[in-house]
Design a protein around this motif. Structure first.
Motif, mmCIF file in Angstrom:
data_model
loop_
_atom_site.group_PDB
_atom_site.id
_atom_site.type_symbol
_atom_site.label_atom_id
_atom_site.label_comp_id
_atom_site.label_asym_id
_atom_site.label_seq_id
_atom_site.Cartn_x
_atom_site.Cartn_y
_atom_site.Cartn_z
ATOM 1 N N GLU A 145 0.907 -1.216 0.184
ATOM 2 C CA GLU A 145 -0.096 0.068 0.021
ATOM 3 C C GLU A 145 0.838 1.171 0.088
ATOM 4 O OE1 GLU A 145 -3.378 2.296 0.023
ATOM 5 O OE2 GLU A 145 -3.365 0.188 -0.205
ATOM 6 N N GLN A 146 2.010 1.307 0.708
ATOM 7 C CA GLN A 146 3.017 2.290 0.817
ATOM 8 C C GLN A 146 3.535 2.601 -0.432
ATOM 9 O OE1 GLN A 146 3.051 3.985 3.327
ATOM 10 N NE2 GLN A 146 4.737 5.242 3.622
ATOM 11 N N GLN A 147 3.715 1.627 -1.370
ATOM 12 C CA GLN A 147 4.552 1.831 -2.660
ATOM 13 C C GLN A 147 3.446 2.213 -3.676
ATOM 14 O OE1 GLN A 147 5.730 -2.361 -3.170
ATOM 15 N NE2 GLN A 147 8.080 -1.730 -2.751
ATOM 16 N N ILE A 148 2.241 1.859 -3.497
ATOM 17 C CA ILE A 148 1.055 2.439 -4.452
ATOM 18 C C ILE A 148 0.966 3.731 -4.249
ATOM 19 C CG2 ILE A 148 -1.330 2.222 -4.914
ATOM 20 C CD1 ILE A 148 -1.180 -0.821 -4.412
ATOM 21 N N ARG A 149 0.859 4.486 -2.860
ATOM 22 C CA ARG A 149 0.650 5.510 -2.625
ATOM 23 C C ARG A 149 1.874 6.594 -2.981
ATOM 24 N NH1 ARG A 149 -1.498 5.980 3.768
ATOM 25 N NH2 ARG A 149 -3.468 4.553 3.212
ATOM 26 N N ALA A 150 3.105 5.998 -2.910
ATOM 27 C CA ALA A 150 4.345 6.609 -3.541
ATOM 28 C C ALA A 150 4.240 6.861 -5.049
ATOM 29 C CB ALA A 150 5.484 5.723 -3.136
ATOM 30 N N ARG A 151 3.574 5.814 -5.869
ATOM 31 C CA ARG A 151 3.402 6.018 -7.218
ATOM 32 C C ARG A 151 2.476 6.735 -7.645
ATOM 33 N NH1 ARG A 151 2.890 0.370 -10.352
ATOM 34 N NH2 ARG A 151 4.843 0.010 -8.962
ATOM 35 N N ARG A 152 1.278 7.107 -6.896
ATOM 36 C CA ARG A 152 0.315 7.928 -7.160
ATOM 37 C C ARG A 152 1.030 9.437 -6.859
ATOM 38 N NH1 ARG A 152 -4.849 4.684 -4.023
ATOM 39 N NH2 ARG A 152 -5.088 3.101 -5.771
ATOM 40 N N ALA A 153 1.623 9.512 -5.748
ATOM 41 C CA ALA A 153 2.228 10.955 -5.652
ATOM 42 C C ALA A 153 3.208 11.118 -6.644
ATOM 43 C CB ALA A 153 2.922 10.829 -4.220
ATOM 44 N N LEU A 154 3.929 10.306 -7.034
ATOM 45 C CA LEU A 154 4.842 10.515 -8.472
ATOM 46 C C LEU A 154 3.804 11.034 -9.468
ATOM 47 C CD1 LEU A 154 7.493 8.047 -8.038
ATOM 48 C CD2 LEU A 154 7.947 10.353 -7.851
ATOM 49 N N ARG A 155 2.860 10.425 -9.795
ATOM 50 C CA ARG A 155 1.886 10.659 -10.935
ATOM 51 C C ARG A 155 1.339 11.846 -10.601
ATOM 52 N NH1 ARG A 155 -1.260 5.913 -10.661
ATOM 53 N NH2 ARG A 155 -2.745 6.730 -9.406
ATOM 54 N N LEU A 156 0.804 12.305 -9.441
ATOM 55 C CA LEU A 156 0.268 13.578 -9.515
ATOM 56 C C LEU A 156 1.375 14.537 -9.849
ATOM 57 C CD1 LEU A 156 -2.463 14.629 -6.971
ATOM 58 C CD2 LEU A 156 -0.463 15.740 -6.938
ATOM 59 N N ALA A 157 2.160 14.556 -9.207
ATOM 60 C CA ALA A 157 3.339 15.606 -9.182
ATOM 61 C C ALA A 157 3.941 15.798 -10.626
ATOM 62 C CB ALA A 157 4.600 15.346 -8.093
ATOM 63 N N THR A 158 4.016 14.797 -11.308
ATOM 64 C CA THR A 158 4.645 14.781 -12.547
ATOM 65 C C THR A 158 3.491 15.318 -13.554
ATOM 66 O OG1 THR A 158 6.030 12.717 -12.151
ATOM 67 C CG2 THR A 158 5.691 13.332 -14.432
ATOM 68 N N GLY A 159 2.247 14.665 -13.454
ATOM 69 C CA GLY A 159 1.164 15.219 -14.522
ATOM 70 C C GLY A 159 1.072 16.878 -14.223
#
Length: 350
Positions: free
Chosen positions: A4-18
């Motif tokens: 779950e922590q890795q999924i949240r980290a991926r979503r944070a990267l996606r939001l910031a990058t987009g």
């Protein structure tokens, strides 16, 4: 399988990058209202953990054209029967916020609020300005959808990721009360925009964010949530502006936005635990984008950036204080009504 922590980290990267990609592309392409596209991208990325199919993306752009274009229908009323037009806008805001809280699409509700406020206010002064805002919104949406697709391609969620739990169902009375509160939060900014839409367009966007945030904010936490997120957004915009001044180019604009987006996204997705809600961090980032985008435009136009920022930030704080007061007064009124009518309270809780 990712944790779950890795999924949240991926979503944070996606939001910031987009968001960073959309911000840089919007200013690089010199869109008329460049801060609109990154705000739309941020809204979509925060609301959806799956990429939109191509047909759904086109459908969303079409929905944006229809919902925002509906504000054009109110222009004759605002020009010739101003009181009737303003009451219809208030009624429309109430119905739209109620639609969103009864399970309707949050994105469609946002588009409809923008159409009722920004488009009609701009058209009441200049019809060509209203058309320009509609075109800017559609262009911004197409750019935002492109940035969202790229960020989902770079940082996709695992296929077997479980969807988020549905929001708790509210009673009809609760929905009506919160929708009324949100509509009253947005109305003063709309009335200001009727005077000078070009100057007060950012205030409308800020009030729309406050209206949506007020639907999940209690009177007890209104000051901390609404005013705190506005002040933090202003502080982030100031730090971003001075950091950008070290190396003024589009690549650094993208990289600084990526860094600030990651810092806020860590809080938004709970990677760095805190006592503030995700709505607080989302509103802070949106406030930063609005203020920063306007400052960049002021600089390009040769205006006094610091005076304009101070005036705009002051207006943001006034609008936020009004929103806090509205939440507090309406909630207190409701509590007194429930205390004087215990039968009503019992029926409502059954």
């Amino acid at each position: 399988m990712p944790t779950e922590q890795q999924i949240r980290a991926r979503r944070a990267l996606r939001l910031a990058t987009g968001t960073a990609l959309c911000l840089a592309a919007s200013f690089g392409l010199a869109l008329p209202i460049p801060f609109i596209a990154p705000m739309l991208a941020l809204t979509i990325l925060a609301a959806m953990n799956r990429p939109l199919p191509f047909k759904a993306s086109l459908g969303l752009a079409l929905v944006l054209m229809i919902t925002t274009g509906s504000g054009l229908l109110l222009i004759p009323l605002l020009q010739y029967y101003a009181a009737v037009g303003v009451m219809l806008v208030c009624l429309g805001l109430f119905l739209v916020f109620r639609y969103g809280m009864r399970g309707g699409s949050a994105l469609v509700a946002t588009f409809m609020v923008v159409g009722l406020t920004m488009i009609s206010a701009a058209g009441a002064t200049d019809f060509d300005l209203a058309l320009q805002v509609v075109v800017s919104l559609v262009k911004g949406m197409l750019l935002a959808l492109t940035a969202v697709s790229i960020s989902h391609w770079l940082f996709p969620d695992p296929i077997d990721t479980r969807p988020p739990a549905p929001a708790p169902t509210l009673s009809a009375d609760e929905v009506n009360w919160l929708a009324l509160r949100a509509a009253l939060v947005v109305m003063p900014a709309f009335l200001l925009a009727l005077i000078d839409p070009a100057s007060y367009m950012p205030i409308i966007m800020k009030s729309v964010n406050l209206g949506q945030q007020s639907t999940v904010t209690s009177a007890r936490s209104a000051g901390r949530e609404l005013l705190g997120s506005t002040l933090l957004g202003g502080l982030l915009a100031i730090v971003f502006w001075f950091a950008l001044g070290l190396f003024v180019n589009l690549w650094m604009f993208f990289l600084w936005m990526l860094l600030f987006g990651l810092l806020v996204a860590r809080k938004l997705y709970g990677l760095s635990p805190g006592r503030y809600t995700p709505g607080f961090w989302l509103n802070s980032l949106m406030t930063m984008i609005i203020l920063l985008g306007q400052s960049v435009q002021d600089s390009a136009a040769g205006k006094d950036v610091y005076t304009a920022f101070a005036i705009r930030m002051g207006l943001f704080i006034l609008v936020t204080l009004y929103a806090c007061a509205m939440v507090y007064l309406l909630d207190n009124r409701r509590q007194r009504r429930n205390a004087s009518n215990p039968t009503y309270t019992e029926d409502r809780t059954c």
